[in-house]
Design an enzyme around this catalytic site. Structure first.
Site, PDB file in Angstrom:
ATOM      1  CD  GLU A 143       0.108   1.300   3.231  1.00 44.94           C
ATOM      2  OE1 GLU A 143       1.037   1.406   4.039  1.00 44.94           O
ATOM      3  OE2 GLU A 143      -0.602   2.269   2.901  1.00 44.94           O
ATOM      4  NE  ARG A 180      -2.823   3.177   3.961  1.00 45.20           N
ATOM      5  CZ  ARG A 180      -2.729   3.624   5.218  1.00 45.20           C
ATOM      6  NH1 ARG A 180      -3.778   4.156   5.821  1.00 45.20           N
ATOM      7  NH2 ARG A 180      -1.590   3.542   5.874  1.00 45.20           N
ATOM      8  CB  SER A 221       7.934   6.237   6.816  1.00 49.24           C
ATOM      9  OG  SER A 221       7.235   7.306   7.370  1.00 49.24           O
ATOM     10  CG  HIS A 301       4.712   5.730  15.758  1.00 51.05           C
ATOM     11  ND1 HIS A 301       3.353   5.734  15.608  1.00 51.05           N
ATOM     12  CD2 HIS A 301       5.221   6.091  14.560  1.00 51.05           C
ATOM     13  CE1 HIS A 301       3.050   6.057  14.353  1.00 51.05           C
ATOM     14  NE2 HIS A 301       4.160   6.280  13.700  1.00 51.05           N
ATOM     15  CG  PHE A 308       1.000  13.157  10.777  1.00 52.10           C
ATOM     16  CD1 PHE A 308       1.557  13.684   9.621  1.00 52.10           C
ATOM     17  CD2 PHE A 308      -0.158  12.395  10.670  1.00 52.10           C
ATOM     18  CE1 PHE A 308       0.965  13.452   8.383  1.00 52.10           C
ATOM     19  CE2 PHE A 308      -0.749  12.158   9.439  1.00 52.10           C
ATOM     20  CZ  PHE A 308      -0.189  12.688   8.293  1.00 52.10           C
ATOM     21  CG  HIS A 322       3.413   4.994   4.960  1.00 52.02           C
ATOM     22  ND1 HIS A 322       3.016   4.803   6.257  1.00 52.02           N
ATOM     23  CD2 HIS A 322       2.480   4.352   4.207  1.00 52.02           C
ATOM     24  CE1 HIS A 322       1.922   4.060   6.265  1.00 52.02           C
ATOM     25  NE2 HIS A 322       1.579   3.780   5.047  1.00 52.02           N
TER      26      HIS A 322
END
Lengths: 356, 356
Positions: A143, A180, A221, A301, A308, A322
């Site tokens: 994806e 995805r 990414s 993370h 973000f 990504h």
């Protein structure tokens, strides 16, 4: 709004998505689309490893050699170049190249020019290390995700695809990465087996090959602030990049505990080694589930993620993207020449060999 | 390790869990178990609202009256008492009671003693407000989660269940709350309709009733530090409680934007109103999906979550738990007497009425 799974990749589900059909993502994101003829791609990471600035000219010459080889028959449709210093203080240059046709890649790899160069005993005597990590996900095994819809600016595997989607539905929730990937409709993508040293001995250098296993997951990414100016550039460099670097270093240094085989946070360069305003992370994980667990529960993370989410709707020129892939065992090749014993898959292949 | 979904509640799946069968949670947690005869429970929140310390004696007397009524025929099997000050500065006392048999609850609610008291015009003249929010999830419509396996200490709905499970599998990942609710095997638990003022006018006070809609989700999330001592008590009060309170205040004050109808962070009290070392949050959400989105993406909850993950394996005497339920429209009752117009469901029922 459309599904991130392209129409020709939709199949009867054995497994459900995590969200209901009426799910609305909190902001727009896009994926790369490719025509049905794209059945499988090749992502080939060619690395050069060296220690000491005196080796830099030889390393850059090797990088140019690889790029020259790319220009031959059946070469890749797209590539880019990067530099990073690894956890052990070694400099690494990587040329990553993308093929849309595995057969063309195979012909290229076996060509006299390429095979002759890679297989030559001269590579053992160059005073620098080499590696190649080549993986080939089928169309249903990967994806992409982009903050922007300009396909002509798509990086990574997106650069060899055909167009951008409209706004897609499967993002903004944990589990959307899995949702995805088209094969998630029917398959858990569970890992089988362990890494294995197929030939050579990482402690002695020379040539070493590593066997992977089914459903190793690779994430690339990326962050591209070349066009970002003023406040946005400042936002990226002062608020987004530091937690990103911290998180990537954490994963690099704590891989065995969390299921990450290798993590490289790299910066794009030109052929002369000059730094560009683009970076990306290249992470190999034991499985997609391991990547999911870290991403959704580890403070390192979550800090990246929260930042973000906070800034995403205000982004203008900063481009984030990504791509995540899983692979069959037979679609992976990991080879190292005179690299230190913790390079790439070598670290955990050695750990798993000792444990076995 | 066992599934959080009890054997007699397992059914052929139409929807899959988020994790594969080989998923291993990072630490042990437990759920409450009940025998098959438990088909549906009743969770009844009886509230008293007042402003000004001069009203406190009347409020406490009303609380005692409710507890007296609990002692009558067909009364609840368990209850507890709380106090909180809401966002508008009103004091609120709540007695929450749990029934294992909806028929018994119904007989109790309709008894002369209870109905006579609630329906009396005297309630309009007491100088304090009253509310009752009564919801009845079927066995397949709720889940529990506990850090401890001592069923005799289970709070909330756990107190009327029979035993503790062994270590359960479905936790430690986003989506596990959904996966623990048995009906998730076949149903998305999507909301239908909006809140509606059925009778009365919140701006004028008096009696007001609100109609809910299918699949409103209720979370009770509790913290019990009565037995925690020394370092653990200090850890809870200095590191865990402040972000918890901050997050709960955020949800209380930003409900309409995120899909939370009502959020009360309450502290347990005894019958005389003395504070105990126990708190819990009571949150009504438009849907389980709205609760999921906030929990997994909002900084205010991720901060709570990260702290929890960091300290969980070291907890000895601190007890944490939660229960999450969804309800059919017909299994909900929301009634208010002389409460301010932003009490409980009134706030968003009025907003949705104006929008319609």
């Amino acid at each position: 709004m459309e599904s991130s799974i392209d129409k020709h990749l939709v199949c009867p589900r054995r497994l459900s998505r995590r969200v209901a059909d009426d799910y609305q993502p909190p902001f727009p994101l896009f994926v790369a689309r490719a025509a049905e003829d794209l059945k499988q791609v090749v992502m080939a990471y060619f690395g050069i490893q060296y220690q000491g600035q005196d080796k830099k000219p030889a390393a850059l010459a090797a990088l140019r050699k690889i790029v020259d080889l790319f220009a031959g028959n059946d070469g890749p449709l797209s590539y880019d170049l990067t530099h990073h210093v690894d956890a052990y203080g070694y400099d690494n240059l990587i040329a990553v190249a993308y093929w849309r046709d595995p057969a063309a890649h195979c012909r290229w790899l076996r060509s006299t020019a390429v095979a002759g160069w890679w297989d030559s005993d001269e590579r053992l005597a160059d005073g620098i290390g080499y590696f190649r990590e080549i993986v080939s996900p089928r169309a249903e095994q990967y994806e992409t995700l982009f903050t922007h819809a300009q396909a002509e600016k798509y990086q990574g595997v997106g650069a060899i695809m055909d167009s951008a989607s409209g706004e897609i539905q499967e993002h903004g929730y944990w589990g959307s990465m899995r949702d995805r990937i088209p094969i998630s409709q029917t398959d858990w993508m569970s890992p089988s087996g362990d890494l294995e040293i197929l030939s050579g001995d990482p402690r002695r250098g020379g040539r070493v090959t590593v066997r992977g296993h089914d459903n190793i997951a690779l994430i690339r990414s990326g962050q591209d602030w070349r066009e970002a100016d003023g406040a946005e550039r400042e936002l990226y460099l002062s608020e987004m990049e530091p937690p990103l670097r911290q998180g990537m270093d954490f994963v690099r240094d704590n891989g065995p505990a969390i299921g990450c085989y290798s993590n490289r946070y790299v910066r794009n360069i030109d052929l002369d080694g000059n730094l560009m305003d683009e970076t990306y992370d290249i992470g190999y994980w034991r499985s997609l589930a391991h990547l999911e667990r870290w991403a959704e529960s580890h403070p390192s993370h979550l800090k990246i993620f929260v930042t973000f989410f906070r800034v995403i709707t205000g982004l203008q020129k900063l481009r984030l993207y990504h791509e995540v892939s899983v692979f069959d065992l037979s679609d992976q090749l990991y080879e190292y020449i005179n690299c230190h014993s913790n390079t790439g898959m070598l670290r955990d292949a050695s750990i798993q060999a000792m444990a076995a």
